[in-house]
Design an enzyme around this catalytic site. Structure first.
Site, short mmCIF file in Angstrom:
data_model
loop_
_atom_site.label_atom_id
_atom_site.label_comp_id
_atom_site.label_asym_id
_atom_site.label_seq_id
_atom_site.Cartn_x
_atom_site.Cartn_y
_atom_site.Cartn_z
N LYS A 190 -40.19 -5.63 68.62
CA LYS A 190 -40.42 -4.19 68.80
C LYS A 190 -40.98 -4.02 70.21
O LYS A 190 -42.17 -4.21 70.46
CB LYS A 190 -41.44 -3.69 67.75
CG LYS A 190 -41.32 -2.23 67.39
CD LYS A 190 -41.42 -1.23 68.51
CE LYS A 190 -42.83 -0.98 68.97
NZ LYS A 190 -42.88 -0.17 70.23
N GLU A 265 -52.85 -10.95 72.71
CA GLU A 265 -53.09 -10.98 74.17
C GLU A 265 -53.42 -9.55 74.56
O GLU A 265 -52.54 -8.69 74.52
CB GLU A 265 -51.84 -11.46 74.91
CG GLU A 265 -51.27 -12.78 74.43
CD GLU A 265 -52.08 -13.99 74.84
OE1 GLU A 265 -53.17 -13.83 75.42
OE2 GLU A 265 -51.64 -15.12 74.56
N CYS A 299 -52.19 -7.47 83.28
CA CYS A 299 -53.36 -7.75 82.43
C CYS A 299 -54.37 -8.64 83.14
O CYS A 299 -55.57 -8.50 82.95
CB CYS A 299 -52.92 -8.40 81.12
SG CYS A 299 -51.93 -9.87 81.36
N GLU A 397 -60.64 -0.87 81.75
CA GLU A 397 -59.35 -1.28 82.30
C GLU A 397 -58.58 -0.04 82.76
O GLU A 397 -58.33 0.87 81.97
CB GLU A 397 -58.54 -2.02 81.23
CG GLU A 397 -57.25 -2.58 81.78
CD GLU A 397 -56.39 -3.27 80.72
OE1 GLU A 397 -56.22 -2.70 79.62
OE2 GLU A 397 -55.89 -4.37 81.00
P1 NAD Z 1 -50.16 -0.65 73.81
O1 NAD Z 1 -51.20 -1.33 73.04
O2 NAD Z 1 -50.22 0.82 73.95
O3 NAD Z 1 -48.72 -0.97 73.24
C1 NAD Z 1 -48.24 -2.30 73.09
C2 NAD Z 1 -47.19 -2.33 72.00
O4 NAD Z 1 -47.81 -2.04 70.76
C3 NAD Z 1 -46.08 -1.31 72.18
O5 NAD Z 1 -44.85 -1.88 71.79
C4 NAD Z 1 -46.49 -0.22 71.20
O6 NAD Z 1 -45.41 0.55 70.75
C5 NAD Z 1 -47.09 -1.04 70.08
N1 NAD Z 1 -48.01 -0.32 69.19
C6 NAD Z 1 -48.81 0.72 69.49
N2 NAD Z 1 -49.51 1.11 68.40
C7 NAD Z 1 -49.16 0.28 67.39
C8 NAD Z 1 -49.54 0.16 66.02
N3 NAD Z 1 -50.43 0.98 65.46
N4 NAD Z 1 -48.98 -0.81 65.28
C9 NAD Z 1 -48.07 -1.66 65.83
N5 NAD Z 1 -47.66 -1.58 67.11
C10 NAD Z 1 -48.20 -0.63 67.89
O7 NAD Z 1 -50.18 -1.36 75.24
P2 NAD Z 1 -49.35 -0.94 76.54
O8 NAD Z 1 -49.97 0.30 77.10
O9 NAD Z 1 -47.89 -0.98 76.22
O10 NAD Z 1 -49.63 -2.19 77.49
C11 NAD Z 1 -50.70 -2.28 78.37
C12 NAD Z 1 -51.82 -3.12 77.77
O11 NAD Z 1 -51.33 -4.43 77.49
C13 NAD Z 1 -52.98 -3.33 78.73
O12 NAD Z 1 -54.19 -3.21 78.03
C14 NAD Z 1 -52.80 -4.77 79.20
O13 NAD Z 1 -53.96 -5.41 79.65
C15 NAD Z 1 -52.25 -5.41 77.98
N6 NAD Z 1 -51.55 -6.64 78.35
C16 NAD Z 1 -52.14 -7.83 78.01
C17 NAD Z 1 -51.52 -9.02 78.37
C18 NAD Z 1 -52.15 -10.33 78.03
O14 NAD Z 1 -51.45 -11.32 78.03
N7 NAD Z 1 -53.44 -10.39 77.73
C19 NAD Z 1 -50.29 -9.00 79.03
C20 NAD Z 1 -49.73 -7.77 79.36
C21 NAD Z 1 -50.37 -6.59 78.99
#
Ligand code: NAD
Length: 504
Positions: A190, A265, A299, A397
Site C-alpha cells: 500500500k 521506521e 527521515c 520534524e
Molecule cells: P504517513 O505516516 O503519513 O504515511 C505513511 C503511509 O502510511 C502512507 O502509505 C499512508 O497512506 C499510510 N497510512 C496513514 N494512516 C494509516 C493508517 N491509519 N493505517 C495504515 N496506514 C496508514 O507518512 P508520510 O507523510 O507518507 O511520510 C513521511 C514520514 O515518514 C516522516 O515522518 C519520515 O520521517 C518518515 N520516514 C521514516 C523513514 C525511516 O526509515 N525511519 C524513512 C522515510 C520516511
C-alpha cells in the site's frame, strides 16, 4: 532573503499515465466500488491522473490472492537460487529503465532528477543485495555431543503487508519488497497516496522478471482506508511500516488485536554535531547535503546542527552563504539541487514551520518562497541560527529544507542537546578526535551514527531508530529475520531419558 539561483522551466515526461490502478492476482484492476482519488504533480499542483482508491473489498481481494499464492503457489517453495535469479532479473530491469523511472518519480514527487536517478539505482541494488544474501545464507545449528542436534528451519511468515511513505517512494518500496520476496513471502503493498505513480511500475517489472501472479499485489489508496484495512486483516501476519511516528502509533495499536509482527521506521530530528577540531569544509558540505538533499524530505536529515561555540560564527556565515546559493527549481533540470515539495498540504506544513522559526531563531537564509518561482511547492533552503532547545523547530520534524543551528560549549552539553528530543534515528559527528568520536557515538540516542560523514550506508548494516524513531531494525540479515520465522528443530541422537510418569 533572495535565493541566488532558480530554474523556472516545467518539464512533463512523455506518455504519462492518466489512471493508476491496483494490481491484484496478476491483473490491473479498478476498485470494486469504483472509488478514485486525484494525483497532483508538485510543480503545477494540477491533477494529472486519477488513482484507484482501495477500500476493504479491494484489500480483501489482494490478501486472498497473496494468501493463495503463499499457500498453493511455487514462490515460497522455490530454491533460494531460483528466487535469487528472479530478484536479479528485477534489478536488471530497474537498471535498464533507471532514466524513465527517475523522470516519472521526479514528476510525481518533485525530487531533483539527479537524486531520483540515484534512488532508482539504489532500488536495483536492494534487489541484488537480498538475492545474494539468500543464496549465501547460513542458519544456526547446535550440537550437544552424543545427545542432540538442533537446527533452525527458516520459514517465510506468509502475506506481508507493506506500507510506505511518499519520500523516495520507489526506493523505499524496494527496501521492503526485496527482502520480503527474497524470504519467500507474498506481499500486499500500500504505497503513499501522494505518490502512487512509481509503485504502479513494479507490477510489470516484477511480472516480466518471473514473479508468479499473486505474489506481488498492489492496492493504492488513502491510509485510513486501504492502509487501515491491510493492518487489520487477519490473514496478514506482519506489517512493515515506514512513515510518521503518529501513524506508527495508530498502526501499532491496530496490530495488537492480531498480535502481528511489526517493523516500524518512523520520523527523525537527527543532530549533526560539529566540534571545533572538525574538518570544517567537509562538515559544511555534508551538513548542507544532509538536510537539503531530497528536498529535506528525508527521515535521516541532519535537521539540527550543533556547533562548538569557538567556530560557531564562522560556521553559520559560511553555511548560510552556501544555502543561499543552492539551485532551487524545476526538479527535472539536472542543475537543480532542491526541487518542489511533494504536495500543497506538505508545503503548507513546512511553510508554517518557516514562520514559526522566524519567532524562534535568527534567520540566516531562505525564509519563504524563492523569487521567480510563483507556482509549485517551492521553499528556499532556510537556515535559522541561535535556536534554543525548547524551540518547536528544534524539537519537531519539519521534513523540508529547513535547518536549526545551535551553539554548544562542552561535549556534555552537545550530548544533552543531541539527545534532548523524542526522536533517535541518526546522528552525524564531526571531529578529528577519535576518542571523543567513539564515546559520543556510544552515548548518543540514535539507531545509526555516522562519524565524519553524511548518510552513506552499507546494505549489510542494521537500519532503524530508537525512541520515537522506530521499532526493530531491518537491513541485511535482520530484514530476512523479520520476514521469516526461525523454527527450532531438536533431534535426539541417543535414548531419551524421559521421566516415566505413570510408569512407577
Ligand atoms: P504517513 O505516516 O503519513 O504515511 C505513511 C503511509 O502510511 C502512507 O502509505 C499512508 O497512506 C499510510 N497510512 C496513514 N494512516 C494509516 C493508517 N491509519 N493505517 C495504515 N496506514 C496508514 O507518512 P508520510 O507523510 O507518507 O511520510 C513521511 C514520514 O515518514 C516522516 O515522518 C519520515 O520521517 C518518515 N520516514 C521514516 C523513514 C525511516 O526509515 N525511519 C524513512 C522515510 C520516511
Amino acid at each position: 532573503m533572495t535565493q541566488t539561483s532558480v530554474q523556472t522551466t516545467h518539464y512533463v515526461p512523455a506518455d504519462l499515465p492518466t489512471s493508476i490502478r491496483h494490481f491484484i492476482g496478476g491483473k490491473f484492476v479498478d476498485s470494486v466500488g469504483g472509488e478514485t482519488f486525484d494525483v497532483l504533480d508538485p510543480v503545477s499542483n494540477q491533477t494529472y491522473a486519477t488513482a484507484a482508491a482501495g477500500q476493504q473489498a479491494d484489500i480483501d481481494l489482494a490478501v486472498a490472492a497473496a494468501k493463495n499464492a503463499f499457500d498453493n503457489g511455487p514462490w515460497p517453495r522455490m530454491l533460494p537460487r531460483a528466487r535469487a535469479r528472479v530478484l536479479h532479473a528485477i534489478a536488471d530491469a530497474v537498471e535498464a529503465q533507471d532514466a524513465r523511472l527517475a523522470e516519472l518519480e521526479t514528476f510525481d514527487t518533485g525530487l531533483p532528477i539527479t537524486q531520483a536517478l540515484g534512488q532508482a539505482q539504489r532500488a536495483a541494488e536492494n534487489f541484488r543485495f537480498f538475492a545474494d544474501l539468500i543464496v549465501a545464507q547460513a542458519d544456526d545449528t547446535y550440537k550437544v555431543p552424543g545427545r542432540q542436534i538442533n537446527y533452525v528451519n527458516r520459514k517465510p511468515v506468509g502475506v506481508a503487508g507493506l506500507i510506505t511513505p511518499w519520500n523516495t517512494p520507489f526506493m523505499l518500496e524496494s527496501w521492503k519488497l526485496a527482502p520480503a520476496l527474497a524470504s519467500g513471502c507474498t506481499v500486499v503493498l500500500k504505497p503513499a497516496e501522494f505518490t502512487p505513480l512509481s509503485a504502479s511500475l513494479w507490477a510489470e517489472i516484477l511480472s516480466t522478471a518471473g514473479v508468479p501472479d499473486g505474489v506481488f499485489n498492489l492496492v493504492n489508496g488513502i491510509g485510513e482506508e486501504a492502509g487501515d484495512a491491510l493492518v487489520k486483516h487477519p490473514d496478514v501476519p506482519l506489517i512493515s511500516f515506514t512513515g510518521e511516528t503518529t501513524t506508527g502509533q495508530t498502526i501499532y495499536r491496530n496490530c495488537a488485536a492480531n498480535l502481528k509482527g511489526m517493523s516500524m521506521e518512523l520520523g527523525g530530528k537527527s543532530p549533526a554535531v560539529v566540534f571545533a577540531d572538525a574538518d570544517l569544509d567537509a562538515a559544511i558540505d555534508s551538513t548542507l547535503f544532509g538536510v537539503f538533499s531530497l528536498n529535506g524530505e528525508r527521515c535521516t536529515a541532519s535537521s539540527r546542527i550543533l556547533v562548538e561555540r569557538s567556530i560557531y560564527d564562522d560556521f553559520c556565515a559560511r553555511y548560510a552563504a552556501r544555502a543561499q546559493a543552492i539551485v532551487v527549481g524545476d526538479p527535472h533540470d539536472p542543475k537543480t539541487e532542491v526541487g518542489a515539495l511533494v504536495h500543497p498540504e506538505h508545503y503548507a506544513k513546512v511553510m508554517s514551520y518557516v514562520e514559526i522559526g522566524k519567532t524562534e531563531g535568527r534567520l540566516l537564509a531562505g525564509g519563504g518562497r524563492p523569487e521567480g518561482l510563483t507556482e509549485g511547492n517551492y521553499v528556499s533552503p532556510t537556515v535559522f541560527a541561535d535556536v534554543a532547545p525548547s524551540a518547536r523547530i528544534f524539537q519537531e520534524e519539519i521534513f523540508g529544507p529547513v535547518v536549526a543551528i545551535t551553539p554548544f560549549d562542552t561535549d556534555a552539553e552537545a550530548l544533552a542537546l543531541a539527545n534532548g528530543v523524542k526522536y533517535g534515528l541518526a546522528a552525524y559527528i564531526w571531529t578529528t578526535n577519535l576518542t571523543r568520536a567513539h564515546n559520543f557515538a556510544q552515548s548518543v540516542d540514535a539507531g545509526m551514527v555516522w562519524l565524519n560523514s553524511h548518510n552513506v550506508r552499507d546494505l549489510r548494516t542494521p537500519f532503524g531508530g530508537v525512541k520515537a524513531s522506530g521499532l526493530g531494525h531491518e537491513g541485511g540479515y535482520r530484514s530476512i529475520d523479520f520476514y521469516t520465522d526461525s523454527q527450532a528443530v531438536h533431534i535426539t541422537l541417543a535414548p531419551v531419558h524421559t521421566p516415566r510418569f505413570g510408569g512407577n
